[in-house]
Scaffold this active site. Sequence first.
Site, mmCIF file in Angstrom:
data_model
loop_
_atom_site.group_PDB
_atom_site.id
_atom_site.type_symbol
_atom_site.label_atom_id
_atom_site.label_comp_id
_atom_site.label_asym_id
_atom_site.label_seq_id
_atom_site.Cartn_x
_atom_site.Cartn_y
_atom_site.Cartn_z
ATOM 1 N N ARG A 1 27.381 56.790 39.106
ATOM 2 C CA ARG A 1 26.284 55.862 38.880
ATOM 3 C C ARG A 1 26.843 54.611 38.207
ATOM 4 O O ARG A 1 27.538 54.705 37.187
ATOM 5 C CB ARG A 1 25.204 56.495 38.002
ATOM 6 C CG ARG A 1 23.932 55.634 37.895
ATOM 7 C CD ARG A 1 22.833 56.395 37.176
ATOM 8 N NE ARG A 1 22.456 57.597 37.888
ATOM 9 C CZ ARG A 1 21.619 57.622 38.923
ATOM 10 N NH1 ARG A 1 21.098 56.481 39.371
ATOM 11 N NH2 ARG A 1 21.320 58.758 39.510
ATOM 12 N N ASP B 1 46.855 35.086 39.149
ATOM 13 C CA ASP B 1 46.274 33.770 39.414
ATOM 14 C C ASP B 1 46.297 32.904 38.153
ATOM 15 O O ASP B 1 46.509 31.687 38.227
ATOM 16 C CB ASP B 1 44.843 33.921 39.914
ATOM 17 C CG ASP B 1 44.762 34.784 41.160
ATOM 18 O OD1 ASP B 1 45.732 34.768 41.943
ATOM 19 O OD2 ASP B 1 43.736 35.468 41.346
ATOM 20 N N GLU C 1 55.217 42.845 45.790
ATOM 21 C CA GLU C 1 55.238 41.876 46.890
ATOM 22 C C GLU C 1 56.645 41.346 47.124
ATOM 23 O O GLU C 1 57.071 41.164 48.271
ATOM 24 C CB GLU C 1 54.296 40.714 46.577
ATOM 25 C CG GLU C 1 52.821 41.092 46.566
ATOM 26 C CD GLU C 1 51.945 40.031 45.949
ATOM 27 O OE1 GLU C 1 50.722 40.053 46.189
ATOM 28 O OE2 GLU C 1 52.465 39.174 45.194
ATOM 29 N N LYS D 1 55.283 32.669 43.418
ATOM 30 C CA LYS D 1 54.793 33.579 42.378
ATOM 31 C C LYS D 1 54.346 34.920 42.971
ATOM 32 O O LYS D 1 53.167 35.222 43.054
ATOM 33 C CB LYS D 1 53.638 32.913 41.648
ATOM 34 C CG LYS D 1 53.464 33.222 40.147
ATOM 35 C CD LYS D 1 53.738 34.631 39.728
ATOM 36 C CE LYS D 1 52.454 35.409 39.548
ATOM 37 N NZ LYS D 1 52.414 36.674 40.253
#
Length: 317
Positions: free
Chosen positions: A29, A255, A192, A187
């Site tokens: 919930r 970011d 990655e 960056k």
Amino acid sequence: MKRIITVTPNPAIDLSYHVAGITPGASHRIGTPLSRAGGKGLNVARVAHQLGHPVLALAPTGGAVGAEFAAEFRNSGVPHRLIPVAAETRRSIALVDTVGGETSIFNEEGSPLRPAEWQALAAAVVEALDGHGAGVLVGSGSLPPGAPADFYPALVRLAHDAGIPAVVDTSGPAIIAAARAGADLLKPNNHELLDATRESSLESAARHLIALGAKTVLVSAGAEGMLAFHHATPGGYWSARLPEPLSGNPTGAGDAAVAAAAVALANGMTDITDIPGILRRATAWSAAAVLMPAAGEISPLHTDLESQLILSWKETP
């Protein structure tokens, strides 16, 4: 101050759910999610705008989700231009486990844009770069299916033609292409970086991007903090980290780091002697983003966090 222009080719409505513990296979919930216009470049613009720096965010939007996206971003007060497209804007879902301290993210892939729509986005970038107000061009995020293979290299060329630095935060083949185009700062995060280069260590992977043509590589390295590699310092790299890792929502941490680097580059910090300062500020802003409930904002504690950082130079053989 010079303006930071961000380009987000695959934006999304970000939905953040806070859950008091997640049990796989069970029902949970939850309250109403926090919904906001997102995408990496928009988060960069939000953070820089929050701290008083001039920005312009560019992104394509379409469909019912795109209309919701546009309405929310208008209310944010962040200067922007949205390019209308036929494809439905995607959604991104973050499940923040407030008990376990983990965040799981589910990103829709996005829909293809038409050739004329890619041309309209490129034209908007050219128009934004026209004149003398731009200080840096930031391209951030994934590319939707069918995107031009040279999208990020084209941004780098447009920035350099305008006489300003180019920052790219993406992954996969796109980051390799951006490096070959001579991006001033890349960056990636640690995963990655290793995935894109297929190298066995962060150092060799970052040096691989620099060998291709990138000037600086800033790497988010999890508990190790953040690392900065520069083309003029082949004998080592800088490292910055907090004494203890923070718990919270890391969705927009990368970011926020890009925002810090973009602000620095827009204000002329492009010399090798500026790299430690950029790294320090990027690490602090990244950490301050973890303390906030959603991506695109940072805690006012960023200055205190910066003062706690452990900054060091790592020599390599």
